[in-house]
Design an enzyme around this catalytic site. Sequence first.
Site, PDB file in Angstrom:
ATOM      1  N   ARG A  91       6.607   4.316   0.898  1.00  0.00           N
ATOM      2  CA  ARG A  91       7.575   3.479   0.171  1.00  0.00           C
ATOM      3  C   ARG A  91       7.324   3.538  -1.338  1.00  0.00           C
ATOM      4  O   ARG A  91       8.268   3.577  -2.130  1.00  0.00           O
ATOM      5  CB  ARG A  91       7.491   2.035   0.671  1.00  0.00           C
ATOM      6  CG  ARG A  91       8.101   1.827   2.054  1.00  0.00           C
ATOM      7  CD  ARG A  91       7.821   0.446   2.559  1.00  0.00           C
ATOM      8  NE  ARG A  91       8.386   0.204   3.891  1.00  0.00           N
ATOM      9  CZ  ARG A  91       8.022  -0.781   4.689  1.00  0.00           C
ATOM     10  NH1 ARG A  91       7.091  -1.640   4.289  1.00  0.00           N
ATOM     11  NH2 ARG A  91       8.572  -0.920   5.880  1.00  0.00           N
ATOM     12  N   HIS A  94       5.407   0.749  17.494  1.00  0.00           N
ATOM     13  CA  HIS A  94       5.866   0.053  16.292  1.00  0.00           C
ATOM     14  C   HIS A  94       4.662  -0.573  15.601  1.00  0.00           C
ATOM     15  O   HIS A  94       3.806  -1.194  16.232  1.00  0.00           O
ATOM     16  CB  HIS A  94       6.890  -1.028  16.639  1.00  0.00           C
ATOM     17  CG  HIS A  94       7.638  -1.527  15.451  1.00  0.00           C
ATOM     18  ND1 HIS A  94       7.141  -2.514  14.638  1.00  0.00           N
ATOM     19  CD2 HIS A  94       8.830  -1.162  14.903  1.00  0.00           C
ATOM     20  CE1 HIS A  94       8.004  -2.745  13.657  1.00  0.00           C
ATOM     21  NE2 HIS A  94       9.019  -1.945  13.795  1.00  0.00           N
ATOM     22  N   ASP A 104      12.790   4.327  12.460  1.00  0.00           N
ATOM     23  CA  ASP A 104      13.159   4.086  13.854  1.00  0.00           C
ATOM     24  C   ASP A 104      14.237   3.017  13.993  1.00  0.00           C
ATOM     25  O   ASP A 104      14.601   2.632  15.109  1.00  0.00           O
ATOM     26  CB  ASP A 104      11.933   3.723  14.706  1.00  0.00           C
ATOM     27  CG  ASP A 104      10.977   2.779  14.009  1.00  0.00           C
ATOM     28  OD1 ASP A 104      11.381   2.203  12.981  1.00  0.00           O
ATOM     29  OD2 ASP A 104       9.846   2.623  14.480  1.00  0.00           O
ATOM     30  N   ASP A 112       5.537  11.471   6.302  1.00  0.00           N
ATOM     31  CA  ASP A 112       4.147  11.069   6.064  1.00  0.00           C
ATOM     32  C   ASP A 112       3.197  11.779   7.041  1.00  0.00           C
ATOM     33  O   ASP A 112       2.469  11.143   7.792  1.00  0.00           O
ATOM     34  CB  ASP A 112       4.032   9.551   6.198  1.00  0.00           C
ATOM     35  CG  ASP A 112       2.776   8.987   5.553  1.00  0.00           C
ATOM     36  OD1 ASP A 112       2.361   9.524   4.509  1.00  0.00           O
ATOM     37  OD2 ASP A 112       2.214   8.011   6.097  1.00  0.00           O
ATOM     38  N   GLU A 158       2.188  -5.877   4.558  1.00  0.00           N
ATOM     39  CA  GLU A 158       2.402  -5.454   3.169  1.00  0.00           C
ATOM     40  C   GLU A 158       3.828  -5.733   2.719  1.00  0.00           C
ATOM     41  O   GLU A 158       4.075  -6.036   1.544  1.00  0.00           O
ATOM     42  CB  GLU A 158       2.072  -3.961   3.015  1.00  0.00           C
ATOM     43  CG  GLU A 158       3.112  -2.987   3.556  1.00  0.00           C
ATOM     44  CD  GLU A 158       3.332  -3.063   5.063  1.00  0.00           C
ATOM     45  OE1 GLU A 158       4.474  -2.854   5.503  1.00  0.00           O
ATOM     46  OE2 GLU A 158       2.361  -3.321   5.796  1.00  0.00           O
ATOM     47  N   ASP A 159       4.780  -5.672   3.653  1.00  0.00           N
ATOM     48  CA  ASP A 159       6.173  -5.945   3.295  1.00  0.00           C
ATOM     49  C   ASP A 159       6.391  -7.434   3.038  1.00  0.00           C
ATOM     50  O   ASP A 159       7.208  -7.819   2.201  1.00  0.00           O
ATOM     51  CB  ASP A 159       7.138  -5.427   4.353  1.00  0.00           C
ATOM     52  CG  ASP A 159       6.763  -5.847   5.767  1.00  0.00           C
ATOM     53  OD1 ASP A 159       5.678  -6.421   5.967  1.00  0.00           O
ATOM     54  OD2 ASP A 159       7.564  -5.575   6.683  1.00  0.00           O
ATOM     55  N   ASP A 162      13.603   1.745   7.739  1.00  0.00           N
ATOM     56  CA  ASP A 162      12.573   2.284   8.614  1.00  0.00           C
ATOM     57  C   ASP A 162      13.160   3.386   9.483  1.00  0.00           C
ATOM     58  O   ASP A 162      14.303   3.287   9.959  1.00  0.00           O
ATOM     59  CB  ASP A 162      11.977   1.184   9.496  1.00  0.00           C
ATOM     60  CG  ASP A 162      10.927   0.360   8.753  1.00  0.00           C
ATOM     61  OD1 ASP A 162      10.719   0.609   7.550  1.00  0.00           O
ATOM     62  OD2 ASP A 162      10.323  -0.527   9.383  1.00  0.00           O
TER      63      ASP A 162
END
Length: 402
Positions: free
Chosen positions: A81, A216, A99, A45, A182-183, A97
């Site tokens: 995503r 994060h 990381d 991204d 959003e998740d 993710d």
Amino acid sequence: MSVAQPDVSVIIGAYEAMPYLIDCLASLEAQTIDPGRIEVIAIDDGSTDGSGECLEEFAARAPMPVTVIRQENSGGPSGPRNVGLGKAAGRYVFFLDADDRLGNEALERMVAMADRCGTDVVLGRVEGINRSAPKSMWGSTLERTDVFSSKIKFTLSAQKLFRHELLRRHGMRFDESLWTGEDALFTMEAYLRANGVSVIADYTCYYLVGREDGKHVTKSGSYTLRFDSARALMELIARMVPAGERRDVLMVRPFLVTLLPQFGPKFLKDGDEVRRRKLELAGPLMEAYWRDGVARRIKVHERLRLHLVAAGRPELLVDVLKFLRAHKEPEAVLESRGHDLYLAYPHFRDDTGVPDSVYLAEPYEARGYPGYREGGPAALMRRAARGARRALTVLGTRASAA
């Protein structure tokens, strides 16, 4: 010759993910599932730290098919995503993710669980590395459960195994207008639409890694974004679940996890204008969704703080927060022959008008206090009231169906 459909599409969105991305990809290579059963769709991204090049090097050597997509920075995790979802061909999708990393047997175990039980979402045990991780839902492995009768509402991150057909059928995508949470919106909708959810509690499937650089996403952003997230999740729950006990069960999550922290220790450090703005943002949410059925499912000090938010009493809230910051214990006031336990946090029975009911501990919190006796008239009345509300909910549901 047709290519067999992969079991899992692993979707990775990467932005400035080095060096964590190296361990993330290594955990994919170490998976015990046959590499031919998975595909990886990786979206760079707009990274400038070599993440894109790292993904391309991985694609060249990986034993499974890897698609790398490089794009301009989208500003958040939802865009990558969604791009990955648009390309995914697997029977299941898993969002990894960049990381974080997987346990070696994670994908094999989760796919086996979903196939055996026919469930649409599988949660694998999560452990934190240099950061906290959700804990309450890992008490035991559950082959089939739902969001109402388990603790899974307290883990709404996207790192789950989702049946792809469920997502396609309902046109599910991540909300790109949200910058955080959003998740939670996506996962709660999946829980509510799923034909059952499975929980793997006896094997760590996912390692949630805390970045030493503090970048994060959940640690960044304005407080106003948290209110946007809380509002979106509350509206989703209200839209999908009729008013009543079941809705109240789910509303506990956004009130406790998203809204309440804005009125915790950081509130004491906020200036007057920020305090005013937070109360202003919380007001419509409290009016629309703060109900007795939510209040009695949380601890007294949490209930008291939210009550004061709903009442617009920041001066009283500050007193409560200072009391909590000092690690003081409230006096336990036993009445009704030990059947009612009040926790006398600040402003209990003074002239400020906070109702006694706000301080009344429910049995799950009162147990363990010397002299407390579970049951009694007040408890019976509360149970009767809950029974009446449940009956009305059932009748309303039947009437709607008819």
